[in-house]
Design a protein around this motif. Structure first.
Motif, mmCIF file in Angstrom:
data_model
loop_
_atom_site.group_PDB
_atom_site.id
_atom_site.type_symbol
_atom_site.label_atom_id
_atom_site.label_comp_id
_atom_site.label_asym_id
_atom_site.label_seq_id
_atom_site.Cartn_x
_atom_site.Cartn_y
_atom_site.Cartn_z
ATOM 1 N N UNK A 181 0.854 -1.185 0.000
ATOM 2 C CA UNK A 181 0.000 0.000 0.000
ATOM 3 C C UNK A 181 0.890 1.235 0.000
ATOM 4 N N UNK A 182 0.691 2.104 -0.979
ATOM 5 C CA UNK A 182 1.503 3.319 -1.106
ATOM 6 C C UNK A 182 0.634 4.532 -0.794
ATOM 7 N N UNK A 183 0.852 5.143 0.380
ATOM 8 C CA UNK A 183 -0.026 6.215 0.838
ATOM 9 C C UNK A 183 0.366 7.594 0.311
ATOM 10 N N UNK A 184 -0.506 8.562 0.616
ATOM 11 C CA UNK A 184 -0.284 9.925 0.169
ATOM 12 C C UNK A 184 0.800 10.650 0.933
ATOM 13 N N UNK A 185 1.175 10.132 2.089
ATOM 14 C CA UNK A 185 2.258 10.693 2.896
ATOM 15 C C UNK A 185 2.966 9.538 3.594
ATOM 16 N N UNK A 186 4.262 9.642 3.734
ATOM 17 C CA UNK A 186 4.997 8.665 4.527
ATOM 18 C C UNK A 186 5.317 7.379 3.783
ATOM 19 N N UNK A 187 5.867 6.393 4.529
ATOM 20 C CA UNK A 187 6.364 5.169 3.902
ATOM 21 C C UNK A 187 5.256 4.198 3.506
ATOM 22 N N UNK A 188 5.622 3.285 2.610
ATOM 23 C CA UNK A 188 4.695 2.234 2.188
ATOM 24 C C UNK A 188 4.509 1.217 3.305
ATOM 25 N N UNK A 189 3.442 0.429 3.169
ATOM 26 C CA UNK A 189 3.160 -0.631 4.125
ATOM 27 C C UNK A 189 2.538 -1.788 3.357
ATOM 28 N N UNK A 190 1.999 -2.760 4.054
ATOM 29 C CA UNK A 190 1.298 -3.862 3.405
ATOM 30 C C UNK A 190 -0.039 -4.099 4.103
ATOM 31 N N UNK A 191 -0.925 -4.770 3.403
ATOM 32 C CA UNK A 191 -2.217 -5.105 4.003
ATOM 33 C C UNK A 191 -2.013 -5.932 5.267
ATOM 34 N N UNK A 192 -1.155 -6.934 5.190
ATOM 35 C CA UNK A 192 -0.924 -7.798 6.337
ATOM 36 C C UNK A 192 -0.376 -7.062 7.543
ATOM 37 N N UNK A 193 0.545 -6.142 7.300
ATOM 38 C CA UNK A 193 1.126 -5.363 8.394
ATOM 39 C C UNK A 193 0.074 -4.507 9.077
ATOM 40 N N UNK A 194 -0.803 -3.902 8.277
ATOM 41 C CA UNK A 194 -1.825 -3.035 8.877
ATOM 42 C C UNK A 194 -2.858 -3.855 9.657
ATOM 43 N N UNK A 195 -3.140 -5.058 9.199
ATOM 44 C CA UNK A 195 -4.046 -5.940 9.955
ATOM 45 C C UNK A 195 -3.497 -6.224 11.344
ATOM 46 N N UNK A 196 -2.179 -6.393 11.409
ATOM 47 C CA UNK A 196 -1.554 -6.776 12.670
ATOM 48 C C UNK A 196 -1.265 -5.596 13.595
#
Length: 201
Positions: A181-196
């Motif tokens: 996931x590439x957001x409008x500000x700040x670093x990228x993340x992943x769906x799995x990381x955000x779930x956790x």
């Protein structure tokens, strides 16, 4: 699919993504929020037949360079969800004294031809917030809907906290865990990381 690039632009450090699609020979410029010269220089490093601007939403920090970038690159197609058009055109869409309202904004379209990406409607940060899911990369460009261990503000025009949470859980957290996931500000993340790890979810 060629590699995409990101330019951090404007006073609020907006991530402006330049995403080329070799098959269609199109270059998508997502959220040109400022620093026109930087975005134009980055675009000229790609080979493409047509450039198109995609807007995840219409808050002023994400649209401030739309006019100048479109003019410099001869862009005629600018996508914005219909529910954010009023915000896009509003003279009250500013963050004074830092970012004045955008001026001379070109007309937008609500339909983009082709199948290079999927539009995922994720209202909550604004009425017409969307994410752009490029399955071939694969990557989702999520604007200010969700961030690394955070979520978009809902105290700005068009914000609705329960709606935003529903958009994230129903539309984004159902995507593959390894999707970036590439957001409008700040670093990228992943769906799995955000779930956790996302404390808001």
């Amino acid at each position: 699919m060629s590699d995409f690039t990101v330019e951090v632009v404007g006073m609020l450090d907006v991530n402006c993504y330049l995403v080329p699609v070799a098959k269609s020979r199109k270059l998508y410029i997502i959220d040109p929020g400022g620093d026109t010269d930087t975005i134009v220089a980055a675009a000229k490093k790609f080979t493409y037949d047509e450039a198109i601007i995609l807007l995840t939403h219409a808050h002023v920090d994400h649209i401030s360079a739309v006019h100048d970038v479109a003019k410099a690159l001869g862009i005629t197609k600018i996508y914005l969800h219909k529910d954010d058009v009023n915000l896009y055109k509003s003279t009250n869409n500013h963050l004074m004294p830092y970012i004045p309202a955008a001026s001379d904004l070109p007309e937008v379209t609500h339909k983009i031809p082709g199948k290079d990406f999927e539009i995922i409607e994720t209202p909550g940060h604004s009425c017409g917030g969307v994410c752009f899911y490029f399955k071939q990369i694969p990557a989702a460009f999520v604007g200010d809907t969700i961030f690394n261990n955070s979520i978009g503000r809902t105290d700005l025009p068009g914000g609705n906290h329960p709606q935003l949470i529903n958009s994230i859980t129903a539309k984004l957290m159902t995507l593959p865990d390894d999707l970036k996931l590439y957001p409008g500000h700040g670093p990228a993340t992943t769906v799995g990381s955000e779930k956790k790890f996302n404390p808001y979810l």
